[in-house]
Write a protein that holds these residues in place. Structure first.
Motif, short mmCIF file in Angstrom:
data_model
loop_
_atom_site.label_atom_id
_atom_site.label_comp_id
_atom_site.label_asym_id
_atom_site.label_seq_id
_atom_site.Cartn_x
_atom_site.Cartn_y
_atom_site.Cartn_z
N LEU A 126 111.47 92.00 44.60
CA LEU A 126 112.77 91.31 44.59
C LEU A 126 112.93 90.48 45.95
O LEU A 126 113.30 89.42 45.75
CB LEU A 126 113.88 92.22 44.65
N ASP A 154 111.25 86.99 45.73
CA ASP A 154 111.53 86.30 44.24
C ASP A 154 112.05 84.91 44.71
O ASP A 154 112.53 84.51 45.62
CB ASP A 154 113.05 86.81 43.78
N LYS A 205 113.58 82.60 43.36
CA LYS A 205 115.11 82.44 42.99
C LYS A 205 115.96 83.19 43.82
O LYS A 205 117.29 83.04 43.61
CB LYS A 205 115.22 82.52 41.35
N LEU A 206 115.40 83.93 44.83
CA LEU A 206 116.54 84.71 45.45
C LEU A 206 117.60 83.91 46.24
O LEU A 206 118.69 84.16 46.20
CB LEU A 206 115.59 85.47 46.33
#
Length: 412
Positions: free
Chosen positions: A392, A395, A397-398
């Motif tokens: 995460l 990521d 797209k974080l």
């Protein structure tokens, strides 16, 4: 010339004062005027036109003594060449207004600035007379903030600090070259000299580590502050924050205030036609907070921004974390306080609660959620007893997931 009523003067000079953002009422103490209990209160902390951390609003009557000015600063609506309606209060009128507004429970103090009339010394003397009359004659114990005229006589600065809770000397523009260009009558060296003199007086008045036998006289117990105009010149955020960091370290300022440039009528062609985005001012305040309380340096805050400017979409701590993903996740049960302070979504109070709680048991994700209001923002950057973000943190797209809605303004 038609004489102006007090109400009309108030309308003109209160409106003219709105451009000065360095209007704070935090960090002062209750005064005892002439050894007796007077009127007014400065208890609690807060900023004029804003809310204190405890949720209370501290209201100050914010005025110019006059908007007449012998200087012709290009960015100032009250410059000598400006075609604005002029007004001037007498000392007695400002005193009367302050007391009347206080008795009606509209305000808890006074913020007083002024255009330069006749000379810096004369202007400073008039503002001091207001504060001294309130304190001595009317036993006013409320908050008083006076604007310092940089090249006024040193003894006047000393007297101003005797009656005022806070003093402020505006640096005005981030660079010396910009100030010399837009305000040729002002000297950057004189502004810094005034700040240095105030710091010297504040140091003298500061209590010693060991209790001194003789009680020291109070001098501006709420310290000194300053203001920088953002967007009037070409200075980027790196230059603005570098100047601010130097002011904090060199003059022990309580606050640097950032004021987005507001276009004015009949302005010089050298000035921008539009104000900078309000979000830019907000991001500067966030970055300022990181420098003062979170252990960040200016270069790491602005590194990677376009042209030395802060990211307007996400806050500077999140921007730093996304560029330094190798530093995460941070184990909330093991990491030192300094590293926890770099986690997006964890403020100082939350970090203090985490450090205190983990002494008694290992923290799980639910425990952290109870200690902070921003668990969704925190999750990708921490590890807990029962939680690991896995991929995460990396990521792609974080950034998009954590970016707040455009209308939402938060500290971190």
């Amino acid at each position: 010339m038609v004489a102006l009523t007090l109400t009309r003067k108030l309308a003109i000079l209160a409106d003219a004062a709105k451009y000065d953002a360095s209007c704070a009422s935090s960090g002062s103490e209750k005064r005892n005027s002439a050894g007796t209990k007077g009127i007014g209160s400065t208890e609690g902390s807060g900023i004029c036109h804003s809310y204190a951390p405890d949720g209370r609003c501290i209201s100050l009557l914010k005025l110019l003594l006059t908007n007449f000015c012998i200087y012709d600063c290009a960015y100032c609506i009250n410059r000598s060449s400006s075609n604005v309606q002029r007004a001037r209060f007498s000392v007695e009128e400002v005193v009367r207004l302050t007391l009347d507004f206080y008795r009606r429970n509209y305000i808890e103090g006074l913020f007083l600035s002024s255009g330069i009339i006749k000379s810096p010394d004369h202007t400073m003397e008039e503002m001091i007379r207001v504060a001294r009359t309130l304190r001595e004659t009317h036993l006013f114990a409320g908050y008083i903030h006076l604007k310092v005229i940089p090249n006024a006589a040193p003894e006047l600065l000393t007297e101003a600090g005797r009656w005022a809770d806070r003093l402020s000397t505006n640096i005005e523009l981030p660079t010396d070259s910009a100030l010399e260009s837009f305000a040729p009558e002002k000297r950057p060296s004189e502004i810094r000299t005034a700040m240095a003199r105030l710091r010297g007086k504040l140091d003298e008045a500061a209590p010693e580590k060991k209790q001194a036998r003789a009680k020291k006289a109070k001098f501006a117990p709420a310290g000194q502050s300053t203001q920088m105009i953002v967007g009037a010149d070409g200075a980027n955020d790196a230059a603005i924050l570098t100047r601010a960091a130097g002011l904090y370290s060199g003059y022990q300022l309580k606050r640097v205030y950032y004021s987005a440039f507001s276009p004015i009528p009949d302005a010089s062609s050298r000035l921008p036609l539009k104000p900078p985005p309000l979000m830019r001012e907000h991001r500067l305040y966030q970055a300022d907070w990181l420098i003062r309380f979170y252990g960040f340096d200016v270069p790491e805050i602005v590194a990677g921004g376009e042209g030395g400017d802060l990211d307007l979409v996400i806050d500077p701590k999140l921007a730093w974390a996304l560029k330094h993903r190798q530093s995460f996740p941070v184990d909330v049960n093991r990491a030192d306080r300094e590293l926890l302070l770099r986690v997006p979504g964890l403020g100082i109070n939350a970090v203090n609660r985490i450090v205190a709680s983990r002494r008694h048991h290992r923290l799980r994700l639910d425990d952290v959620a109870r200690l902070t209001a921003s668990i969704e923002k925190v999750r990708p950057f921490i590890a807990a007893a029962d939680w690991s973000p896995g991929g995460l943190t990396d990521d792609a797209k974080l950034r998009q997931k954590l970016a707040p809605p455009p209308e939402q303004l938060v500290l971190f």
